[in-house]
Design a protein around this motif. Structure first.
Motif, short mmCIF file in Angstrom:
data_model
loop_
_atom_site.label_atom_id
_atom_site.label_comp_id
_atom_site.label_asym_id
_atom_site.label_seq_id
_atom_site.Cartn_x
_atom_site.Cartn_y
_atom_site.Cartn_z
N GLN A 171 -21.16 29.53 15.43
CA GLN A 171 -21.63 29.40 16.81
C GLN A 171 -20.71 30.16 17.77
O GLN A 171 -21.16 30.91 18.64
CB GLN A 171 -21.70 27.93 17.21
N ARG A 172 -19.40 29.96 17.62
CA ARG A 172 -18.43 30.64 18.48
C ARG A 172 -18.46 32.15 18.25
O ARG A 172 -18.36 32.93 19.20
CB ARG A 172 -17.01 30.11 18.21
N PRO A 182 -20.56 29.30 24.27
CA PRO A 182 -20.90 28.65 22.99
C PRO A 182 -21.93 27.53 23.13
O PRO A 182 -22.79 27.37 22.26
CB PRO A 182 -19.55 28.12 22.51
N VAL A 185 -25.55 28.40 22.56
CA VAL A 185 -26.00 28.87 21.25
C VAL A 185 -26.32 27.68 20.35
O VAL A 185 -25.47 26.83 20.11
CB VAL A 185 -24.93 29.75 20.58
N HIS A 186 -27.54 27.62 19.87
CA HIS A 186 -27.98 26.57 18.96
C HIS A 186 -28.46 27.22 17.67
O HIS A 186 -29.25 28.16 17.68
CB HIS A 186 -29.09 25.73 19.58
N LEU A 187 -27.96 26.71 16.54
CA LEU A 187 -28.24 27.31 15.24
C LEU A 187 -29.31 26.54 14.48
O LEU A 187 -29.28 25.31 14.45
CB LEU A 187 -26.95 27.34 14.40
N HIS A 189 -29.46 25.82 11.30
CA HIS A 189 -28.48 25.82 10.21
C HIS A 189 -29.02 24.91 9.13
O HIS A 189 -29.26 23.72 9.37
CB HIS A 189 -27.16 25.30 10.80
N GLU A 198 -27.96 30.51 8.34
CA GLU A 198 -28.44 30.46 9.71
C GLU A 198 -29.76 31.22 9.72
O GLU A 198 -29.78 32.45 9.56
CB GLU A 198 -27.45 31.10 10.69
N VAL A 201 -31.03 31.85 15.54
CA VAL A 201 -29.99 31.64 16.55
C VAL A 201 -30.69 31.54 17.89
O VAL A 201 -31.28 32.53 18.36
CB VAL A 201 -28.96 32.79 16.56
#
Length: 421
Positions: A171-172, A182, A185-187, A189, A198, A201
């Motif tokens: 994410q970072r 950060p 941002v949502h993954l 995952h 992933e 994104v």
């Protein structure tokens, strides 16, 4: 609020302390207990921890002890970051599998199984003592192999959630490449611990626009270099695998590399010696830059966020954690432990819905889940045949001749930690 860190003498711990100090509004810790049987390490780490708190103006109390029962008494949450056998055991995990041409790694393959066999009984004993001290306490497991250890805890009825820093690290990384915060941002995952991809994104929230195609188009070379995988592979996948997938996607290449260079365990052991010397400096009151090379990047942020959400604080409602499948992935058992985004609150973690998983990923996940089930059976009940079955099931082993040799090597190198051996 009282928090206890089991394995508090770890050189990781100042990373965690720094997060507690910086993020005290998110997680207002009044008492932090570091417990570890290694008194010399604990004194050094505890001294630095108190100086970090003082430098950052945190008025919480830091206690160091080797008494586990006293440490967990009244704790609201207990963080597990222990390493049974220390770096010496890790060194073995990373070397003897290479004798059979298999990856030597401390969390997956034969070495990962050895770590699980050493770790699960110890963690379950700790968890029972936590439950006796405070049945409402949460256990946050950062101890590898996280998926197997968390599954053992949940199967035994403990209030537990597993934590890994892979997702927050990506994410970072992605936020930096995209030039956004950060938190934006949502993954998407999906997978098991140390076996994740992933697949999207998203910007702005779990339902935000997917910018993964743009990320790969504009920054695919940088992402591939970090993962040490070919850029064309990422383009063909249309996804970003965790760096642990390199052990599967480039197995023979990795084995060749591991046979010709010092083990990661040897590098970490030397790093730990340097860090402990630094921690003993009474003038040091912040985590040293060298700690970033030790591993566990962003562990503190992830741990604070998770603990705060579980304890009713200001933690994020959506986090990537290790928790029971409960029908989220239809091709896995309900009690499998998966690593996915979840809603996290006072009642624990509930996985968010997951889009259909590509068979390319689902097949490997199902295979490794079956291995984890057999590995947990071996950890709980012991026996050479159970170890052999787990190794035979693992896709990084898979051949009966290798499984036989690796079983013998595993038992020989871990006899002092296996009650049945």
């Amino acid at each position: 609020m009282k928090l206890t860190v089991v394995g508090g003498g770890s050189t990781y711990t100042p990373e965690l302390i720094d997060g507690f100090a910086r993020l005290r509004d998110t997680l207002p810790v009044r008492e932090l207990v570091l417990v570890d049987p290694a008194a010399d390490r604990l004194d050094l780490v505890g001294g630095l921890a108190r100086r970090i708190f003082a430098r950052q103006g945190h008025d919480g109390r830091i206690v160091t002890t080797s008494d586990l029962d006293a440490a967990v008494d009244g704790a609201d949450a207990v963080l597990l970051q222990l390493r049974v056998g220390g770096q010496a055991a890790r060194q073995q995990d990373e070397t003897w599998p290479l004798e059979c041409g298999c990856v030597g790694q401390e969390t997956t393959g034969a070495g990962g199984l050895a770590k699980a066999l050493r770790t699960v009984p110890v963690v379950l004993d700790i968890a029972e003592r936590v439950r006796r001290a405070n049945p409402d306490a949460w256990i946050i497991d950062f101890t590898n192999p996280v998926g197997i250890v968390t599954r053992a805890l949940l199967r035994a009825g403990h209030r537990a959630v597993g934590l890994c820093n892979v997702a927050i690290g990506l994410q970072r990384k992605f936020a930096g490449l995209l030039g956004v915060a950060p938190a934006d941002v949502h993954l998407d995952h999906v997978g098991l611990n140390h076996l994740t991809w992933e697949t999207a994104v998203r910007l702005g929230g779990p339902e935000g626009a997917d910018v993964l195609p743009r990320l790969l188009a504009e920054h695919g070379d940088a992402v591939a270099a970090d993962l040490r995988l070919p850029r064309p592979l990422l383009d063909r996948l249309g996804a970003v695998p965790s760096y642990y997938l390199r052990y599967y996607y480039a197995h023979d290449e990795v084995v060749g590399e591991l046979r010709t260079k010092p083990s990661r365990a040897a590098e970490v052991a030397e790093m730990e010696r340097q860090l402990l010397r630094m921690y003993g400096d009474p003038a040091l009151d912040e985590k040293p830059a060298l700690l970033a090379e030790r591993g566990g990047a962003y562990y503190s942020e992830a741990a604070v966020d998770l603990a705060a959400a579980l304890l009713g604080g200001a933690g994020s409602p959506y986090q990537v954690v290790n928790t029971s499948n409960r029908g989220t992935l239809s091709f896995l058992p309900d009690d499998a432990v998966i690593e996915v985004p979840a809603t996290v609150g006072g009642k624990g973690a509930a996985p968010l819905p997951v889009a259909d998983v590509d068979p390319l990923y689902a097949g490997l996940m199902a295979n490794v889940t079956a291995y984890e089930d057999l590995a947990l059976d071996a950890a709980l009940r012991g026996g050479r045949d159970r170890v052999f079955r787990a190794l035979l099931a693992h896709p990084l082993v898979g051949q009966y001749g290798y499984a036989e040799q690796l079983t013998d090597l595993l038992v020989a190198h871990n006899r002092e930690h296996l009650a049945w051996a």
